[in-house]
Design an enzyme around this catalytic site. Structure first.
Site, short mmCIF file in Angstrom:
data_model
loop_
_atom_site.label_atom_id
_atom_site.label_comp_id
_atom_site.label_asym_id
_atom_site.label_seq_id
_atom_site.Cartn_x
_atom_site.Cartn_y
_atom_site.Cartn_z
N CYS A 11 -20.85 33.59 -3.34
CA CYS A 11 -22.05 33.26 -4.11
C CYS A 11 -21.76 33.54 -5.58
O CYS A 11 -20.62 33.74 -5.96
CB CYS A 11 -23.26 34.03 -3.61
SG CYS A 11 -23.19 35.79 -3.86
N CYS A 84 -25.16 30.39 -1.99
CA CYS A 84 -25.99 30.25 -3.17
C CYS A 84 -27.17 29.32 -2.86
O CYS A 84 -27.13 28.55 -1.92
CB CYS A 84 -25.19 29.72 -4.35
SG CYS A 84 -24.25 28.26 -3.94
N CYS A 92 -23.42 26.79 -7.62
CA CYS A 92 -22.61 27.24 -6.49
C CYS A 92 -21.15 27.33 -6.90
O CYS A 92 -20.62 26.40 -7.51
CB CYS A 92 -22.75 26.25 -5.34
SG CYS A 92 -23.39 26.98 -3.86
#
Length: 164
Positions: A11, A84, A92
């Protein structure tokens, strides 16, 4: 695929969702999964609420740290799962290379504000969403899959359990 399957949860900040994913992969994997986590712009600190939700559920965490993707250079990664929240406009991270990749978009509980109960509920939701997906991933016959089968199965898990 060989097991244990090394799964990288990726993430942006590597402080909440990816940390929870890493710990759950180790916890639920039963020797079939090994978790790692990283971020494209790590905060440098693991969110205390992420550690608290894991502790409430009895999930042991092995030296969690907020780190960059570069810190994993040389690691053999079998699957990359980005967590994400693209629906919220979150950028992302991109993992380059031939490693199978899937996206399990989840809202970032670190951005939730309000009462302690509200924040705690947000972390519980993230925990539950990741728990269900990782449990389903661990239940697959991973040794009989190739990379494309793994991608398709992981995408199906996300669709069936809920998506962004």
């Amino acid at each position: 695929m060989n097991t244990p399957l090394t799964v990288l949860f990726l993430c942006t900040g590597n402080s909440c969702r990816s940390i929870i994913g890493e710990a759950l992969a180790d916890h639920l994997g039963n020797g079939k999964l090994q978790g790692l986590s990283a971020g494209s712009m790590p905060t440098g600190k693991v969110n205390e609420n992420a550690l608290a939700v894991l502790a409430r559920h009895g999930v042991t965490v092995n030296n969690p740290s907020s780190k960059t993707m570069d810190d994993l250079e040389g690691e053999q990664i079998d699957l990359v799962i980005t967590v994400c929240d693209a629906a919220a406009g979150e950028a992302c991270p991109v993992w380059l290379g031939d490693t199978p990749k899937v996206h399990w978009g989840l809202a970032d509980p670190a951005h939730v504000t309000g009462s302690e109960e509200t924040v705690r509920a947000a972390f519980e939701t993230t925990y539950n969403e990741l728990h269900a997906r990782i449990e389903a991933l661990a239940s697959l016959d991973l040794e009989s899959m190739n990379g494309l089968g793994l991608i398709a199965s992981a995408q199906k898990i996300h669709r069936e359990i809920g998506s962004e």
